[in-house]
Design an enzyme around this catalytic site. Structure first.
Site, PDB file in Angstrom:
ATOM      1  N   THR A 192      -1.322   7.468  -0.484  1.00 12.85           N
ATOM      2  CA  THR A 192      -2.602   7.323  -1.208  1.00 12.85           C
ATOM      3  C   THR A 192      -3.402   6.117  -0.717  1.00 12.85           C
ATOM      4  O   THR A 192      -4.601   6.020  -0.976  1.00 12.85           O
ATOM      5  CB  THR A 192      -2.352   7.124  -2.717  1.00 12.85           C
ATOM      6  N   ARG A 223       0.849  -1.190   0.000  1.00 12.17           N
ATOM      7  CA  ARG A 223       0.000   0.000   0.000  1.00 12.17           C
ATOM      8  C   ARG A 223       0.879   1.232   0.000  1.00 12.17           C
ATOM      9  O   ARG A 223       1.748   1.384   0.855  1.00 12.17           O
ATOM     10  CB  ARG A 223      -0.837   0.060   1.286  1.00 12.17           C
ATOM     11  N   ASP A 282       0.646  -3.496  12.248  1.00 16.56           N
ATOM     12  CA  ASP A 282       1.107  -3.822  10.894  1.00 16.56           C
ATOM     13  C   ASP A 282       1.478  -5.306  10.832  1.00 16.56           C
ATOM     14  O   ASP A 282       2.474  -5.738  11.417  1.00 16.56           O
ATOM     15  CB  ASP A 282       2.319  -2.951  10.537  1.00 16.56           C
ATOM     16  N   ASP A 314       5.029  -6.247   9.384  1.00 17.54           N
ATOM     17  CA  ASP A 314       6.128  -5.902  10.300  1.00 17.54           C
ATOM     18  C   ASP A 314       6.160  -6.837  11.500  1.00 17.54           C
ATOM     19  O   ASP A 314       7.233  -7.221  11.972  1.00 17.54           O
ATOM     20  CB  ASP A 314       5.980  -4.455  10.777  1.00 17.54           C
TER      21      ASP A 314
END
Ligand code: PRP
Ligand code: URA
Length: 210
Positions: free
Chosen positions: A109, A105, A201, A204
């Site tokens: 945006t 991603r 995340d 991660d």
């Protein structure tokens, strides 16, 4: 809108998901739990796979038993975080082929950027399970499924751990024919597109990159 959403409320899945959400869970435990939950979800998500009769011989004599019809499945993780779910699913379906779609991603945006796509050659004869732990805005899953649809697979199902309402709605508008299997539908997205309460995340945490 996609009414085709299955939320797994199985106690084992819910228990493991809670540990996964905990910010103090180590990367090693996180990886193991993602794999275990994927394995449990796969068991439920494949409940409707067709069976066929086969003749076999047990030590006691001949009988007619059941096999998966065709046994043609493909697992397609969305890189990177989807890789964490592959092992769990592949352990349940060892004959499945594994394709890969690389998407990230864009942080500003939130649009998916594709950087890799390698799918089994005979995907048009396979049932596909797309895996990614997070369905947030839905952009990555929508894009991945669109890529796969171009190759005319027999069927597609999307399996994630946590889905945001926004992602479910966006995905359902573009792919109303694709069922979403998840372990939880969370409250919302925050202002930077993360699922709340979520688990942070996923990539991660799986790969220890933060
Ligand atoms: C995460 C996640 C999904 C995507 C979900 O990947 O694994 O692929 O975000 O967000 P969306 O629904 O808004 O598209 P990320 O882009 O962080 O890449 P990574 O797996 O390489 O960490
Ligand atoms: N991707 C993640 O890994 N986590 C989120 O909450 C949203 C997108």
């Amino acid at each position: 809108m996609n009414n085709n959403v299955v939320i797994f409320d199985h106690p084992l899945i819910q228990h493991k998901l809670s540990i996964l959400r905990d910010k103090s869970t180590s990367s090693k435990d996180f990886r193991e739990l993602v794999s275990e939950i994927a394995m449990l979800m796969c068991y439920e998500a494949t409940r409707d796979l067709p069976l066929e009769d086969v003749e076999i011989e047990t030590p006691m004599g001949k009988t007619v038993a059941k096999h998966l019809a065709g046994k043609k499945l493909a697992i397609v993780p969305i890189l990177r975080a989807g890789l964490g779910m592959v092992d769990g699913v592949a352990r349940m379906i060892p004959s499945a082929r594994i394709g890969h779609i690389g998407l990230y991603r864009d942080e500003t945006t939130l649009q998916p950027v594709e950087y890799f796509c390698k799918l089994p050659k005979d995907i048009d004869r396979r049932d596909v399970i797309v895996v990614d732990p997070m369905l947030a805005t839905g952009g990555s899953a929508i894009d991945a499924v669109s890529q796969i649809k171009k190759r005319n697979p027999r069927s597609i199902r999307f399996m994630c751990l946590i889905a945001a309402p926004e992602g479910i709605e966006a995905f359902g508008k573009v792919h109303p024919d694709v069922a979403i299997y998840c372990a939880a539908k969370d409250e919302k997205l925050n202002e930077i597109g993360y699922i709340v309460p979520g688990l942070g995340d996923a990539g991660d945490r799986i790969f220890g990159t933060k």
